[in-house]
Design a protein around this motif. Structure first.
Motif, short mmCIF file in Angstrom:
data_model
loop_
_atom_site.label_atom_id
_atom_site.label_comp_id
_atom_site.label_asym_id
_atom_site.label_seq_id
_atom_site.Cartn_x
_atom_site.Cartn_y
_atom_site.Cartn_z
N TRP A 874 -70.81 81.74 31.01
CA TRP A 874 -70.43 82.80 29.97
C TRP A 874 -69.39 83.97 30.62
O TRP A 874 -69.77 84.19 31.72
CB TRP A 874 -72.00 83.77 29.56
N PHE A 875 -68.55 83.91 29.60
CA PHE A 875 -67.14 84.76 30.13
C PHE A 875 -67.45 86.08 30.41
O PHE A 875 -68.30 86.72 29.66
CB PHE A 875 -65.99 84.62 29.23
N GLY A 876 -67.17 86.52 31.50
CA GLY A 876 -67.59 87.78 31.95
C GLY A 876 -69.00 88.10 32.61
O GLY A 876 -69.25 89.27 33.06
N GLN A 877 -69.71 87.26 32.56
CA GLN A 877 -71.12 87.42 33.01
C GLN A 877 -71.09 86.63 34.60
O GLN A 877 -72.31 86.87 35.07
CB GLN A 877 -72.21 86.60 32.17
N ASN A 878 -70.27 86.45 35.10
CA ASN A 878 -70.21 85.97 36.37
C ASN A 878 -69.01 86.42 37.44
O ASN A 878 -68.22 86.89 36.97
CB ASN A 878 -70.49 84.42 36.56
N ASP A 879 -69.11 86.07 38.62
CA ASP A 879 -68.01 86.50 39.62
C ASP A 879 -66.64 85.62 39.30
O ASP A 879 -65.69 85.81 40.11
CB ASP A 879 -68.12 86.57 40.69
N TRP A 882 -63.70 87.23 33.56
CA TRP A 882 -63.41 88.66 33.23
C TRP A 882 -63.55 88.66 31.84
O TRP A 882 -62.86 87.59 31.15
CB TRP A 882 -62.40 89.27 33.69
N SER A 883 -63.91 89.49 30.94
CA SER A 883 -63.82 89.31 29.41
C SER A 883 -63.91 90.80 28.76
O SER A 883 -64.20 91.79 29.40
CB SER A 883 -64.82 88.51 28.83
N ARG A 894 -66.56 93.12 30.48
CA ARG A 894 -67.47 92.47 31.47
C ARG A 894 -67.03 91.81 32.71
O ARG A 894 -65.77 91.35 32.49
CB ARG A 894 -68.36 91.52 30.65
N HIS A 895 -67.70 91.83 33.74
CA HIS A 895 -67.50 91.25 35.00
C HIS A 895 -68.69 91.16 35.82
O HIS A 895 -69.33 92.14 36.02
CB HIS A 895 -66.37 91.67 35.72
N SER A 896 -69.26 89.91 36.18
CA SER A 896 -70.35 89.96 37.17
C SER A 896 -71.63 90.49 36.40
O SER A 896 -72.11 91.30 37.25
CB SER A 896 -70.06 90.30 38.54
N SER A 897 -71.67 90.32 35.55
CA SER A 897 -72.78 91.06 34.49
C SER A 897 -72.76 92.48 34.53
O SER A 897 -73.59 92.92 34.19
CB SER A 897 -74.18 90.73 35.19
N ASN A 898 -71.62 93.15 34.98
CA ASN A 898 -71.54 94.72 34.95
C ASN A 898 -70.31 94.62 33.58
O ASN A 898 -69.78 94.06 33.26
CB ASN A 898 -70.62 95.19 36.12
N GLN A 935 -44.86 98.15 17.29
CA GLN A 935 -46.00 97.22 18.33
C GLN A 935 -46.48 98.18 19.53
O GLN A 935 -46.46 97.74 20.71
CB GLN A 935 -45.15 96.03 18.76
N LYS A 936 -46.87 99.19 19.32
CA LYS A 936 -47.53 100.29 20.09
C LYS A 936 -48.80 99.87 20.80
O LYS A 936 -49.54 99.12 20.12
CB LYS A 936 -47.79 101.48 19.59
N LEU A 937 -49.02 99.97 21.92
CA LEU A 937 -49.97 99.49 22.80
C LEU A 937 -50.86 100.51 23.44
O LEU A 937 -50.29 101.45 23.87
CB LEU A 937 -49.64 98.45 24.08
N SER A 938 -52.19 100.40 23.09
CA SER A 938 -53.13 101.60 23.63
C SER A 938 -54.07 100.86 24.39
O SER A 938 -54.71 99.95 24.20
CB SER A 938 -54.01 102.28 22.45
N HIS A 939 -54.12 101.56 25.66
CA HIS A 939 -54.87 101.14 26.84
C HIS A 939 -56.29 100.99 26.59
O HIS A 939 -56.85 102.04 26.20
CB HIS A 939 -54.46 101.49 28.05
N LEU A 940 -57.03 99.87 26.70
CA LEU A 940 -58.11 99.68 26.70
C LEU A 940 -59.22 99.61 27.92
O LEU A 940 -60.17 100.45 28.23
CB LEU A 940 -58.81 98.39 25.76
N HIS A 941 -58.74 98.81 28.85
CA HIS A 941 -59.46 98.60 30.02
C HIS A 941 -58.68 97.76 30.88
O HIS A 941 -57.69 96.92 30.59
CB HIS A 941 -60.77 97.87 29.93
N THR A 942 -58.86 98.06 32.45
CA THR A 942 -58.05 97.50 33.27
C THR A 942 -58.99 96.83 34.28
O THR A 942 -60.01 97.66 34.91
CB THR A 942 -57.11 98.29 34.04
N PHE A 943 -59.16 95.69 34.79
CA PHE A 943 -59.97 95.12 35.86
C PHE A 943 -58.86 95.24 37.08
O PHE A 943 -57.93 94.64 37.07
CB PHE A 943 -60.45 93.72 35.70
N PHE A 944 -59.41 95.50 38.16
CA PHE A 944 -58.77 95.37 39.68
C PHE A 944 -59.52 94.29 40.59
O PHE A 944 -60.83 94.33 40.36
CB PHE A 944 -58.66 96.50 40.26
N ALA A 945 -58.83 93.15 40.73
CA ALA A 945 -59.31 92.10 41.76
C ALA A 945 -58.42 91.63 42.63
O ALA A 945 -57.13 91.78 42.32
CB ALA A 945 -60.01 91.22 40.77
N THR A 946 -59.00 90.80 43.49
CA THR A 946 -57.99 89.87 44.37
C THR A 946 -58.25 88.66 43.86
O THR A 946 -59.29 87.66 44.15
CB THR A 946 -58.55 90.06 45.84
N PHE A 947 -57.22 87.99 42.96
CA PHE A 947 -57.37 86.80 42.59
C PHE A 947 -57.04 85.58 43.77
O PHE A 947 -55.98 85.61 44.20
CB PHE A 947 -56.52 86.45 41.29
#
Length: 968
Positions: A874-879, A882-883, A894-898, A935-947
């Motif tokens: 499931w997208f976002g429910q594991n390491d 991210w979703s 969601r990421h890693s069930s968080n 086409q204005k963008l409103s920030h919702l969320h950012t994930f930070f990770a080492t890909f």
């Protein structure tokens, strides 16, 4: 007109059972507690005063020829000068210069913190505020330097001939000079220098009205110089040390005045000094000038080869000092208490404040029943009470009169900007110096005198802050006892005062006067004055001044008035001090309010008032976190946000301003920061902002400034073309010594722009080491994140059997009726998900449009499980993935069930923008406005990770239709 002058650093000895423990602090050194002999008549004070010198005998003087044809042996004269200076400088005076004992300087010498500083310009603001700014700078970004190495020939064969050393009052300029002289006199350092001539401004002031030749001046001031009948002309053979520029009482005219080239020609003292610095007189000589920051501009920067700065104690030395002074256990308790108050901890950069703190806190921390002061005012009133009690116990008398007279002297001279004064100044305040009372008991702890070479006495308080505290006591007493205000200057104000002389009116007038000061010289005085009215200081104040009537008054009106001034103030420096004033009044309501906003995490969307913005700046400036790096997107992503928080950017090492919707407006602001002498901004990231060439042109004005110390500049994805690259190349030409890394990737520099910058990178005269122009092209000159637009399609072989892929593999739809589809090893068999065909790396941007029930927009590694109903698929429910789950009511990251829930109120437009910066480890989701033009963008969320491998986008679709928008 008297200049802004200050006391030479002193330290105080504390008597205990027949011994005196002196935490000696001098110059660029601090001295651990020393056991010094004490007699029964006086408490001694450690001073920096030079030993009394007498004029030398006349000697025939002449100058060797400029051609150097006449060989002259200076060895005997140099030896005799060294012997004379060794006698004068080998001991540090312990006590005032009339009765003090002497300690050998080398026995107790320890280095303090001295750094390179290339400003040398006008520095405004109170010295304590300067120190607060210095203390907030991250360790390791400055170059430490030892004073003995300042004039040595460097590895490149060059030598600094003219050096200016700055430092606020009390951090150790004078005895760093003394140590330099002593090491030379003892044949330890700088032996290529034939002669060293110390000429303090305090001595030179006494000759300001006479014309003398340089040789006559040396003979008059330095007995050991009388054997020099000429001066050597070789490079660096002669050194002149002018200590205490801030105490100079005669003009230094660098723009006009004739050239002086003959050491035997008579001229004013000011003319002799300026011609030495301008290299007209003895052009190869070494000249060292020391000064407090406010007076450093008196010597133009183009006449100085290097500027250094004495910073006092660094963090380690603070702790070491307290351990030496009162033992490790008590030192730990004291440090723990001081660290609770940021303002107290910062003050400990000044060695004398460490002594004051140790003096006050040592007895208090040993008795759990005693209240320990937490404010600056509380600390200084405790200190004054302790000194008064010592005097009272020893002399069976009240120190009240002496305290009040010293307070009057302190305030009168502080108003005039004088920190060094003379007999007539004391007499005007009713202080009788003939009886000796000034030098007994408490006075030797807070007041000191020096005898100069002319036998004239010079007086000062042991530190500027002690003068300011006593000045506040004087004003507070005058108001409470005599109903007077020193701030009443007009008849109208005087009449008003007759009918309305409340504490509020006094405080109001004091705030106004402090804000009117151009250099903020009354800022610390104001903190003390307001703090004296607080209930917690009442008992100590009555003990200091027995019999004084004290009527407690509400500070509510004063607090509200200061908040009003904060709201109206346009100066971050003055606003900072007003917040410190609120702290002294024990009102932290504004700060607490902003701290609650920060904890709640909703600051970026909250509408802050001007007062709340000011409070946010104050909180961030006092925070350890922002000293290392400041991330604007945590607070407000806009030009307005940067404008409000510019003082924080100025005070940080690493400014992270990427992806903050900044424009050329911000570039002009940042240029002012880069060209400021009080910024040590080292790294600046402006990536992903539409700055364009016009903005880069403005930014380049800051880069070309000699004050700019920026080492890393990131301008990736800023819509820069050849024109912007030319601006940057020109800036590097003006300031080639600092910038090491320049990132211009994802721009359109063109062949010409790349060539110009490559030329600078390959030129050994430039420090530029890393230049990145990758991923350039015409498509990068697009606004917003669309410059990173990528074309994506869906992989039908991965689609769950409930899904149908169509529209050239851009659209996926959930089916109510499920037609048979062939099995495939890549197909999701439990969750209705589908993956893209193309992998994602580098920087990529795409948009997703959805309808009906919603969509889960996923970004995942290719290796995500396809079979089974567990979270591993499931997208976002594991390491591995991210979703962002999108519905009309809310978004869920969601990421890693968080998971993080984000309200969709007022945002939902059924279109989501996704930005991946793979190298930076950043994955951001934005709501895209329905306005197709903006086409204005409103920030919702950012994930930070080492890909660690390429990524793929994908969707989970239930009762909905989802489309990958066509952007390319």
């Amino acid at each position: 007109m008297a200049s802004m002058s200050g006391p030479v650093q002193a330290d105080i000895a504390v008597q205990d059972e027949g011994k005196v423990f002196a935490p000696m602090i001098v110059g660029n050194v601090f001295y651990g507690p020393c056991n010094i002999h004490s007699d029964s008549t006086t408490h001694q004070v450690i001073t920096e005063a030079a030993a009394t010198s007498t004029p030398g005998q006349d000697a025939p003087l002449h100058q060797t020829s400029a051609s150097g044809d006449d060989y002259h042996d200076y060895s005997d004269a140099s030896t005799n000068l060294k012997d004379s200076l060794k006698v004068e400088y080998e001991r540090i005076l312990d006590g005032n210069s009339l009765t003090g004992h002497r300690r050998y300087l080398n026995e107790v010498y320890t280095d303090l913190y001295i750094v390179e500083n290339e400003t040398g310009g006008v520095i405004q603001g109170h010295e304590v505020r300067q120190m607060e700014a210095f203390s907030s700078r991250p360790a390791g970004q400055e170059v430490p330097i030892h004073c003995n190495d300042i004039f040595k020939i460097q590895a490149d064969g060059k030598r600094n001939r003219k050096v200016l050393t700055m430092g606020i009052a009390g951090v150790g300029k004078t005895v760093s000079v003394n140590k330099f002289i002593l090491d030379w006199a003892e044949r330890k350092e700088n032996q290529d220098v034939v002669s060293v001539f110390p000429l303090p401004f305090r001595d030179l002031n006494l000759r300001k009205d006479t014309n003398v030749s340089l040789m006559e001046l040396l003979q008059d001031c330095l007995p050991g110089s009388t054997e020099f009948d000429s001066l050597p002309l070789g490079d660096g053979k002669v050194m002149f040390i002018f200590d205490g520029l801030d105490e100079c009482r005669f003009p230094l005219n660098f723009n006009n005045g004739g050239k002086l080239k003959d050491v035997n020609k008579k001229a004013s003292v000011g003319s002799i000094i300026t011609n030495l610095l301008k290299r007209n007189l003895l052009p190869s000589s070494l000249v060292w000038v020391t000064s407090r920051p406010a007076a450093a501009h008196l010597v133009p920067r183009d006449h100085i080869d290097q500027v250094t700065e004495v910073r006092g104690f660094n963090e380690k030395q603070k702790e070491e000092y307290f351990k030496r002074y009162c033992g490790e256990d008590l030192a730990n308790k004291i440090m723990m208490h001081i660290k609770k108050s940021r303002s107290l901890y910062i003050m400990c950069h000044i060695p004398v404040f460490c002594w004051i703190s140790a003096t006050v806190l040592q007895p208090l921390t040993q008795d759990s029943n005693l209240k320990i002061p937490t404010t600056l005012t509380g600390m200084y009133i405790h200190f004054l009470v302790q000194q008064a009690n010592q005097m009272k116990n020893k002399y069976l008398g009240s120190p009240r009169d002496i305290i009040l007279k010293l307070g009057e002297l302190a305030f009168c001279q502080l108003e005039k900007g004088n920190l060094v004064f003379y007999k007539e100044d004391l007499k005007a305040c009713g202080i009788d110096i003939s009886g000796g009372s000034v030098y007994s008991g408490v006075c030797t702890q807070i007041f000191k005198m020096e005898k100069r070479s002319s036998e004239r006495m010079v007086y000062s308080f042991v530190h500027l802050s002690v003068q300011e505290a006593l000045a506040a006591v004087h004003v507070f007493y005058s108001h409470r006892f005599h109903k007077k205000s020193p701030f009443v200057q007009t008849l109208k104000a005087g009449l008003k005062w007759c009918f309305k002389h409340s504490s509020y009116e006094l405080h109001k007038a004091a705030v106004q006067r402090a804000l009117q000061s151009e250099n903020g010289h009354l800022d610390l005085f104001l903190r003390f004055l307001l703090g004296l009215a607080v209930k917690s200081n009442e008992a100590n104040l009555q003990e200091l001044l027995p019999g004084m009537r004290i009527a407690s008054a509400s500070m509510k009106n004063t607090v509200n008035y200061i908040k009003k001034k904060i709201r109206m103030s346009e100066s971050s420096e003055r606003t900072f001090n007003l917040f410190q004033c609120l702290s002294e009044l024990e009102d932290d309501s504004l700060v607490s309010e902003v701290q609650n906003f920060l904890k709640s995490g909703d600051l970026s969307i909250k509408d802050l008032s001007s007062t709340q913005w000011a409070a946010l700046v104050f909180v961030l400036l006092m925070s350890d976190e922002t000293q290392e790096k400041f991330e604007l997107n945590k607070y407000r992503e806009s030009d307005e946000g940067l404008t409000k928080l510019l003082p924080v950017v100025k005070n940080t090492k690493n400014g992270l301003l990427d992806c903050c919707h900044l424009t050329e407006v911000s570039c002009g602001l940042l240029a002012s920061v880069l060209s400021s002498n009080s910024s040590y901004l080292i790294e600046l990231d402006l990536s992903n902002n539409d700055l364009q060439d016009s903005g880069v042109g403005q930014l380049s004005e800051g880069l070309r400034s000699s004050q700019c110390k920026l080492k890393t500049l990131k301008l990736s994805g800023c819509m820069i073309t050849e024109e912007g690259c030319s601006s940057l190349a020109s800036a590097l030409d003006s300031n080639p010594s600092h910038l090491r890394e320049l990132d211009l990737s994802y721009n359109h520099p063109g062949e010409s722009g790349v060539r110009q910058l490559n030329e600078r990178q390959n030129d050994p005269n430039f420090k530029l080491e890393i230049l990145n122009t990758d991923h350039g092209g015409e498509e990068r000159v697009k606004p917003g994140l669309r410059k990173y637009a990528c074309e994506l399609t869906l992989d039908a072989d991965t689609a769950h059997t409930d899904l149908s892929v169509s529209d050239e593999n851009r659209t996926v739809k959930w089916l109510k009726e499920k037609p048979p589809s062939p099995d495939h090893p890549d197909r999701f068999d439990s969750w209705s998900q589908v993956l893209s065909r193309e992998s994602l790396s580098g920087r990529c941007y795409w948009e997703v449009e959805w309808s009906d029930m919603g969509v889960h927009i996923g970004v995942t590694y290719k290796g995500i499980s396809r079979k089974g109903k567990g979270n591993e698929c499931w997208f976002g429910q594991n390491d591995k993935s991210w979703s962002l789950d999108c519905t009309k009511e809310k978004y869920t990251a969601r990421h890693s069930s968080n998971k993080t829930i984000i309200s969709a109120t007022g945002r939902c437009s059924y279109k989501i923008g996704v930005y991946l910066d793979w190298p930076a480890g950043r994955l951001s989701f934005y709501n895209v406005s329905s306005d197709t033009q903006k086409q204005k963008l409103s920030h919702l969320h950012t994930f930070f990770a080492t890909f660690t491998e390429p990524l793929y986008t994908g969707f989970m679709v239930i009762d909905s239709t989802v489309t990958l928008c066509k952007l390319v």
